[in-house]
Design an enzyme around this catalytic site. Structure first.
Site, PDB file in Angstrom:
ATOM      1  N   GLU A   6      56.361  23.689  48.199  1.00 41.09           N
ATOM      2  CA  GLU A   6      56.283  22.933  47.415  1.00 41.09           C
ATOM      3  C   GLU A   6      56.126  21.931  46.570  1.00 41.09           C
ATOM      4  O   GLU A   6      54.455  21.556  45.712  1.00 41.09           O
ATOM      5  CB  GLU A   6      56.965  24.289  47.063  1.00 41.09           C
TER       6      GLU A   6
ATOM      7  N   CYS B  89      38.453  32.243  44.047  1.00 41.35           N
ATOM      8  CA  CYS B  89      37.666  31.684  42.120  1.00 41.35           C
ATOM      9  C   CYS B  89      37.495  30.568  42.330  1.00 41.35           C
ATOM     10  O   CYS B  89      38.896  30.113  41.304  1.00 41.35           O
ATOM     11  CB  CYS B  89      38.546  32.983  42.129  1.00 41.35           C
TER      12      CYS B  89
ATOM     13  N   CYS C 191      32.095  36.222  43.915  1.00 36.63           N
ATOM     14  CA  CYS C 191      32.768  37.549  43.028  1.00 36.63           C
ATOM     15  C   CYS C 191      32.017  38.416  44.384  1.00 36.63           C
ATOM     16  O   CYS C 191      33.142  39.978  44.335  1.00 36.63           O
ATOM     17  CB  CYS C 191      31.924  37.636  42.177  1.00 36.63           C
TER      18      CYS C 191
ATOM     19  N   CYS D  51      35.201  39.044  46.272  1.00 38.05           N
ATOM     20  CA  CYS D  51      36.603  39.197  45.141  1.00 38.05           C
ATOM     21  C   CYS D  51      37.470  40.119  45.209  1.00 38.05           C
ATOM     22  O   CYS D  51      37.226  41.926  45.139  1.00 38.05           O
ATOM     23  CB  CYS D  51      37.199  38.398  43.883  1.00 38.05           C
TER      24      CYS D  51
ATOM     25  N   CYS E 115      37.520  42.520  36.189  1.00 35.63           N
ATOM     26  CA  CYS E 115      37.771  41.689  36.046  1.00 35.63           C
ATOM     27  C   CYS E 115      36.494  40.718  35.187  1.00 35.63           C
ATOM     28  O   CYS E 115      34.924  41.841  35.068  1.00 35.63           O
ATOM     29  CB  CYS E 115      37.062  40.381  37.088  1.00 35.63           C
TER      30      CYS E 115
END
Length: 356
Positions: free
Chosen positions: A55, A207, A214, A217, A223
């Site tokens: 991270e 995305c 899409c 997705c 959305c």
DNA sequence: AATACGGGGGT
DNA sequence: ACCCCAGTATT
């Protein structure tokens, strides 16, 4: 009627966490620091040290750039104890080239803190993690979600973009942080870690900044960005500051016995505590070189380097001499990879004919 | 709320 | 060229 239409348009359907998780179970990216959803379901726990290290490295940095560094760090320092026991200078050498060097200094400070104040075990909660050096809002939430399934909203640049499109936000996402966070927080499921990673994977693979796939997705149904017909219009880009030019000189002193003179940069500011080739100040206009010692300086052309907030042109000069400057050391030209040289100075040395 | 802080990969 | 990346610390 008009009122009804407007009400429908401003209605914000909740993110379907179940659909997100179902997608993740089939399409999760395979990453060295990640436990797959299958193994996670079998009870395998992520290694908090690996999650934390990844991270920190991934802050404003792509996975492609991180992979080699993560492998090198975990090979050299398999546990947080090993990293805490290492000299900071060794950590800086290994971090060299990855950028944002405050991360490396905070990484080491954090490892020391975990060993000294937490018995070598990373704290469980996001609130406790947030207290540690180099761990902010995003990273504390990410580690707590991934390692402990703490039900917190994990919002990075990917999630910003996914939610900005999902809600078709009219304003730059920086101005809508609370709404984005609340939208995610409202739907965090029990599998909080998988959900966090799933949202980031969706942002990275479906995305994406310049591509919205899409058709595949899991969030397509609700959305609003998709409904506008132009999801790529979101998020609205922030106004970008111009990037000024700066100029300077770099002085490469080569010793006849195959060494080059380097020194350590100051403890604050750009590239702090990293190794550098001596040079001039960097100024807004090009100025003649003021050489640090007299001699037959040969021009070796110039290098260009772009930082976050300015662009730098450095003229490179080479002198063959055995006279050192006040502070610094001679570094073996065949062992320059052992120095904490940022990419800028590797470019300089390369321009001077050295294998940096 | 703005700004400083790296570097590279994708388009 | 320009964008933007699993952001944080400082002012």
């Amino acid at each position: 009627m008009a009122q009804t239409v407007r009400a429908q348009q401003t209605q914000t359907p909740a993110i379907d966490a179940a659909a997100v998780l179902a997608w993740y179970d089939r399409h999760a990216r395979d990453l060295p620091w990640r436990v797959s959803p299958t193994d996670r379901a079998r009870g395998q726990a992520p290694n908090p040290y690996f999650v934390w290290l990844s991270e920190i490295m991934l802050q404003q940095t792509t996975i492609a750039a991180v992979r080699k560094y993560f492998a090198a760090f975990t090979a050299l320092w398999p546990t947080v104890h090993d990293l805490a026991a290492a000299p900071l200078d060794d950590v800086l050498v290994q971090w060299a080239g990855l950028g944002y060097y405050a991360r490396a200094r905070n990484l080491h400070a954090c490892a020391v803190a975990v060993v000294e104040h937490h018995g070598g075990v990373f704290p469980k909660s996001a609130a406790q993690l947030r207290e540690l050096p180099g761990i902010g809002d995003y990273t504390s939430a990410a580690i707590a979600a991934i390692c402990q399934d703490e039900p917190v909203a994990v919002v990075d640049g990917n999630v910003d973009r996914v939610v900005a499109r999902y809600l078709a936000l009219e304003k730059p996402v920086r101005e809508e942080k609370p709404l984005v966070r609340a939208t995610v927080q409202a739907v965090v499921p029990q599998r909080a870690g998988d959900f966090a990673q799933a949202m980031m994977d969706i942002g990275a693979t479906i995305c994406a900044p310049r591509r919205a796939n899409c058709l595949v997705c899991p969030l397509e149904a609700g959305c609003l960005g998709r409904r506008t017909g132009n999801p790529l219009a979101f998020p609205v880009p922030p106004v970008k500051a111009p990037r000024p030019n700066r100029y300077g000189h770099a002085f490469v002193i080569r010793h006849p016995q195959g060494k080059v003179f380097v020194r350590q940069r100051g403890p604050k500011g750009l590239l702090a505590k990293m190794t550098e080739v001596p040079g001039s100040d960097w100024t807004d206009a090009s100025e003649p070189a003021a050489f640090p010692i007299a001699g037959d300086w040969e021009p070796a052309g110039a290098i260009e380097h772009t930082f976050t907030h300015f662009h730098l042109t450095l003229s490179v000069w080479v002198l063959n001499a055995d006279a050192p400057l006040d502070e610094g050391w001679w570094s073996d030209e065949t062992r320059l990879s052992d120095e904490a040289l940022p990419s800028l100075f590797r470019k300089v040395l390369s321009r001077a004919g050295l294998q940096a």
